[in-house]
Scaffold this motif. Structure first.
Motif, PDB file in Angstrom:
ATOM      1  N   THR A  29       0.958  -1.306   0.052  1.00 19.03           N
ATOM      2  CA  THR A  29       0.022  -0.065  -0.053  1.00 19.03           C
ATOM      3  C   THR A  29       0.781   1.277   0.181  1.00 19.03           C
ATOM      4  O   THR A  29       0.653   2.135  -0.633  1.00 19.03           O
ATOM      5  CB  THR A  29      -1.063   0.093   1.237  1.00 19.03           C
ATOM      6  N   VAL A  30       2.103   1.137   0.719  1.00 20.14           N
ATOM      7  CA  VAL A  30       2.760   2.418   1.015  1.00 20.14           C
ATOM      8  C   VAL A  30       3.581   2.703  -0.357  1.00 20.14           C
ATOM      9  O   VAL A  30       3.711   3.774  -0.789  1.00 20.14           O
ATOM     10  CB  VAL A  30       3.702   2.024   1.982  1.00 20.14           C
ATOM     11  N   ALA A  31       3.842   1.500  -1.084  1.00 20.90           N
ATOM     12  CA  ALA A  31       4.923   1.331  -2.184  1.00 20.90           C
ATOM     13  C   ALA A  31       3.959   2.247  -3.163  1.00 20.90           C
ATOM     14  O   ALA A  31       4.467   2.951  -4.094  1.00 20.90           O
ATOM     15  CB  ALA A  31       5.410   0.250  -2.718  1.00 20.90           C
ATOM     16  N   ARG A  32       2.718   1.710  -3.480  1.00 13.04           N
ATOM     17  CA  ARG A  32       1.735   2.242  -4.243  1.00 13.04           C
ATOM     18  C   ARG A  32       1.283   3.634  -3.986  1.00 13.04           C
ATOM     19  O   ARG A  32       1.171   4.460  -5.092  1.00 13.04           O
ATOM     20  CB  ARG A  32       0.413   1.368  -4.193  1.00 13.04           C
ATOM     21  N   ALA A  33       1.276   4.346  -2.936  1.00 12.35           N
ATOM     22  CA  ALA A  33       1.049   5.509  -2.403  1.00 12.35           C
ATOM     23  C   ALA A  33       2.069   6.386  -3.043  1.00 12.35           C
ATOM     24  O   ALA A  33       1.824   7.602  -3.349  1.00 12.35           O
ATOM     25  CB  ALA A  33       0.628   5.603  -1.116  1.00 12.35           C
ATOM     26  N   VAL A  34       3.365   5.940  -2.756  1.00 11.25           N
ATOM     27  CA  VAL A  34       4.536   6.975  -2.863  1.00 11.25           C
ATOM     28  C   VAL A  34       5.368   6.721  -4.530  1.00 11.25           C
ATOM     29  O   VAL A  34       5.694   7.573  -4.683  1.00 11.25           O
ATOM     30  CB  VAL A  34       5.564   6.462  -1.993  1.00 11.25           C
ATOM     31  N   SER A  35       4.763   5.486  -5.207  1.00 12.06           N
ATOM     32  CA  SER A  35       5.381   5.522  -6.511  1.00 12.06           C
ATOM     33  C   SER A  35       5.278   6.708  -7.275  1.00 12.06           C
ATOM     34  O   SER A  35       6.225   6.860  -8.172  1.00 12.06           O
ATOM     35  CB  SER A  35       4.949   4.363  -7.118  1.00 12.06           C
ATOM     36  N   PRO A  36       4.152   7.233  -7.489  1.00 11.85           N
ATOM     37  CA  PRO A  36       3.906   8.370  -8.493  1.00 11.85           C
ATOM     38  C   PRO A  36       4.713   9.795  -8.279  1.00 11.85           C
ATOM     39  O   PRO A  36       5.043  10.265  -9.224  1.00 11.85           O
ATOM     40  CB  PRO A  36       2.321   8.813  -8.086  1.00 11.85           C
ATOM     41  N   HIS A  37       5.355   9.737  -6.892  1.00 10.28           N
ATOM     42  CA  HIS A  37       6.103  10.630  -6.715  1.00 10.28           C
ATOM     43  C   HIS A  37       7.727  10.380  -6.513  1.00 10.28           C
ATOM     44  O   HIS A  37       8.499  11.354  -6.687  1.00 10.28           O
ATOM     45  CB  HIS A  37       5.943  11.229  -5.228  1.00 10.28           C
TER      46      HIS A  37
ATOM     47  N   VAL B 148       7.706   0.284  -7.816  1.00 11.77           N
ATOM     48  CA  VAL B 148       8.641   1.393  -7.740  1.00 11.77           C
ATOM     49  C   VAL B 148       9.509   1.500  -8.980  1.00 11.77           C
ATOM     50  O   VAL B 148       9.637   2.626  -9.443  1.00 11.77           O
ATOM     51  CB  VAL B 148       9.812   0.869  -6.579  1.00 11.77           C
ATOM     52  N   MET B 149       9.784   0.464  -9.600  1.00 10.44           N
ATOM     53  CA  MET B 149      10.656   0.424 -10.685  1.00 10.44           C
ATOM     54  C   MET B 149       9.717   1.298 -11.968  1.00 10.44           C
ATOM     55  O   MET B 149      10.414   1.588 -12.919  1.00 10.44           O
ATOM     56  CB  MET B 149      11.183  -0.637 -11.225  1.00 10.44           C
ATOM     57  N   ARG B 150       8.592   1.121 -12.019  1.00 12.79           N
ATOM     58  CA  ARG B 150       7.830   1.795 -12.982  1.00 12.79           C
ATOM     59  C   ARG B 150       8.077   3.443 -13.251  1.00 12.79           C
ATOM     60  O   ARG B 150       7.963   3.947 -14.190  1.00 12.79           O
ATOM     61  CB  ARG B 150       6.436   1.355 -13.146  1.00 12.79           C
ATOM     62  N   SER B 151       8.361   3.943 -11.951  1.00  7.75           N
ATOM     63  CA  SER B 151       8.737   5.112 -11.868  1.00  7.75           C
ATOM     64  C   SER B 151      10.283   5.851 -12.184  1.00  7.75           C
ATOM     65  O   SER B 151      10.497   6.798 -12.533  1.00  7.75           O
ATOM     66  CB  SER B 151       8.552   5.789 -10.291  1.00  7.75           C
ATOM     67  N   GLY B 152      11.032   4.686 -12.528  1.00  6.56           N
ATOM     68  CA  GLY B 152      12.441   5.059 -13.011  1.00  6.56           C
ATOM     69  C   GLY B 152      13.220   4.760 -11.804  1.00  6.56           C
ATOM     70  O   GLY B 152      14.434   4.919 -11.913  1.00  6.56           O
ATOM     71  N   ALA B 153      12.901   4.565 -10.575  1.00  7.38           N
ATOM     72  CA  ALA B 153      13.684   4.529  -9.532  1.00  7.38           C
ATOM     73  C   ALA B 153      14.041   3.144  -9.439  1.00  7.38           C
ATOM     74  O   ALA B 153      13.514   2.225 -10.065  1.00  7.38           O
ATOM     75  CB  ALA B 153      12.757   5.056  -8.116  1.00  7.38           C
ATOM     76  N   PHE B 154      15.275   3.136  -8.460  1.00 12.74           N
ATOM     77  CA  PHE B 154      16.023   1.727  -8.570  1.00 12.74           C
ATOM     78  C   PHE B 154      15.249   1.204  -7.163  1.00 12.74           C
ATOM     79  O   PHE B 154      15.095   1.569  -6.043  1.00 12.74           O
ATOM     80  CB  PHE B 154      17.363   1.904  -8.211  1.00 12.74           C
ATOM     81  N   PHE B 155      14.943  -0.359  -7.291  1.00 13.61           N
ATOM     82  CA  PHE B 155      14.477  -0.875  -6.211  1.00 13.61           C
ATOM     83  C   PHE B 155      15.522  -2.143  -5.626  1.00 13.61           C
ATOM     84  O   PHE B 155      16.317  -2.791  -6.440  1.00 13.61           O
ATOM     85  CB  PHE B 155      13.108  -1.684  -6.582  1.00 13.61           C
ATOM     86  N   ILE B 156      15.643  -1.966  -4.350  1.00 12.97           N
ATOM     87  CA  ILE B 156      16.447  -3.072  -3.709  1.00 12.97           C
ATOM     88  C   ILE B 156      15.692  -3.712  -2.581  1.00 12.97           C
ATOM     89  O   ILE B 156      15.082  -2.892  -1.797  1.00 12.97           O
ATOM     90  CB  ILE B 156      17.734  -2.477  -2.834  1.00 12.97           C
ATOM     91  N   GLU B 157      15.663  -5.115  -2.484  1.00 10.65           N
ATOM     92  CA  GLU B 157      14.993  -5.849  -1.370  1.00 10.65           C
ATOM     93  C   GLU B 157      15.906  -6.046  -0.408  1.00 10.65           C
ATOM     94  O   GLU B 157      17.152  -6.222  -0.641  1.00 10.65           O
ATOM     95  CB  GLU B 157      14.343  -6.958  -1.766  1.00 10.65           C
ATOM     96  N   ALA B 158      15.620  -5.708   0.857  1.00  9.98           N
ATOM     97  CA  ALA B 158      16.317  -6.017   2.097  1.00  9.98           C
ATOM     98  C   ALA B 158      15.605  -6.957   3.201  1.00  9.98           C
ATOM     99  O   ALA B 158      14.665  -6.690   3.523  1.00  9.98           O
ATOM    100  CB  ALA B 158      16.914  -4.513   2.728  1.00  9.98           C
ATOM    101  N   SER B 159      16.556  -7.424   3.787  1.00 10.72           N
ATOM    102  CA  SER B 159      16.078  -8.327   5.076  1.00 10.72           C
ATOM    103  C   SER B 159      16.937  -7.777   6.229  1.00 10.72           C
ATOM    104  O   SER B 159      18.143  -8.133   5.950  1.00 10.72           O
ATOM    105  CB  SER B 159      15.941  -9.710   4.911  1.00 10.72           C
ATOM    106  N   ILE B 160      16.334  -7.525   7.424  1.00 10.59           N
ATOM    107  CA  ILE B 160      17.173  -7.524   8.679  1.00 10.59           C
ATOM    108  C   ILE B 160      17.403  -8.699   9.296  1.00 10.59           C
ATOM    109  O   ILE B 160      16.025  -9.291   9.604  1.00 10.59           O
ATOM    110  CB  ILE B 160      16.549  -6.525   9.631  1.00 10.59           C
TER     111      ILE B 160
END
Length: 295
Positions: free
Chosen positions: A83-91, A116-128
């Motif tokens: 939900t958060v990724a969808r809300a922020v992706s247009p920006h 995320v990547m459809r905006s042109g931003a780079f996506f990295i998945e991480a696990s703590i």
């Protein structure tokens, strides 16, 4: 001279606060955060006080949180990550880095990455890969994605311990999911064991017996640790086990243990033990059992 990155944290709960405070202490002085709970009057005062203590600026919305920022780190709950990724992706804009550290399945990470990547931003998945405290930003993380080396180079000077699992998405999240079967599975097992044993007044005797068989593990301390984690963060931890179950189903493996652990952890979380203890964190499993007896 290294210029520190401009960071944004989406979500400002335990993980976001811990990482932000550690990074500020390590020399990053420009950190913004936005948490959806800011829209709730009952939570905003607490969030504002926390932000002041940590020296983080709270943005007013998703757009203001990410505009002009180099690295965006998502530290929300697993149920809100998409939900958060969808809300922020247009920006988001090309060249920004979106690091998702939420404990979700590889399938969920893939959905986030696509947004995320459809905006042109780079996506990295991480696990703590350890409790966030006391290490804060030095809690080890594993990363997946072709741009993982970029963020490792950028953040290593600030004490972050980041391991590149390779360019293929899914490896970091899968590692965390399958690790959780052991850790949160043990959390659920110990809870069920001592809660049931306490009905006969033999919880301590059971743990003592287990200790005789496996003396290298402090079972009473482990029970106290895991049950406190359930009381404090049980709702989130149960949701994370549901993500584990989702991962297993995608592999056509019946999630017998994962589903059981999720239910058991959620049960104790629903008992509102902290309310019974006047908001205090239980010191050990005995305090939790005593609180359950009074219900």
């Amino acid at each position: 001279m290294i210029i520190p990155p401009k960071l944004t944290f989406l979500g400002f709960g335990e993980a976001g606060t811990a990482l932000a405070s550690g990074l500020i202490d390590a020399g990053i002085d420009d950190i913004v955060a936005y948490d959806i709970l800011q829209n709730n009057f009952d939570n905003v005062i607490e969030l504002e006080a926390k932000a002041r203590d940590v020296k983080v600026h709270l943005a007013s919305n998703y757009k203001n949180a990410v505009i002009g920022r180099e690295i965006i780190i998502s530290t929300v709950t697993c149920t809100e990550a998409v939900t958060v990724a969808r809300a922020v992706s247009p920006h988001l804009r090309a060249g920004q880095i979106y690091l998702d550290v939420n404990s979700v399945s590889p399938e969920t990470k893939a959905e986030i990455g696509s947004l995320v990547m459809r905006s042109g931003a780079f996506f990295i998945e991480a696990s703590i890969m350890s409790p966030i405290y006391p290490k804060r930003q030095a809690a080890p993380m594993i990363l997946s994605g072709p741009n993982a080396p970029d963020i490792i180079k950028r953040m290593a000077p600030y004490g972050m311990i980041l391991e590149d699992m390779g360019p293929e998405f899914g490896k970091a999240s899968a590692t965390k999911m399958f690790r959780s079967i052991i850790f949160k599975g043990l959390e659920a097992l110990l809870q069920e064991c001592v809660v049931a044993a306490d009905h006969y007044g033999v919880a301590e005797k059971v743990l003592d017996s287990i200790t005789h068989s496996y003396p290298e593990i402090g079972w009473d301390k482990l029970a106290s640790y895991f049950m406190e984690r359930t009381v404090t963060h049980g709702t989130r931890r149960a949701q994370e086990m549901e993500e584990v179950a989702k991962t297993l189903r995608a592999l056509k493996i019946e999630p017998f243990m994962a589903e059981g652990a999720a239910k058991r952890i959620a049960w104790l979380a629903d008992q509102k033990i902290k309310e019974a203890l006047d908001g205090k964190t239980p010191k050990n499993y005995r305090e939790i059992l005593n609180a359950l007896r009074l219900q």
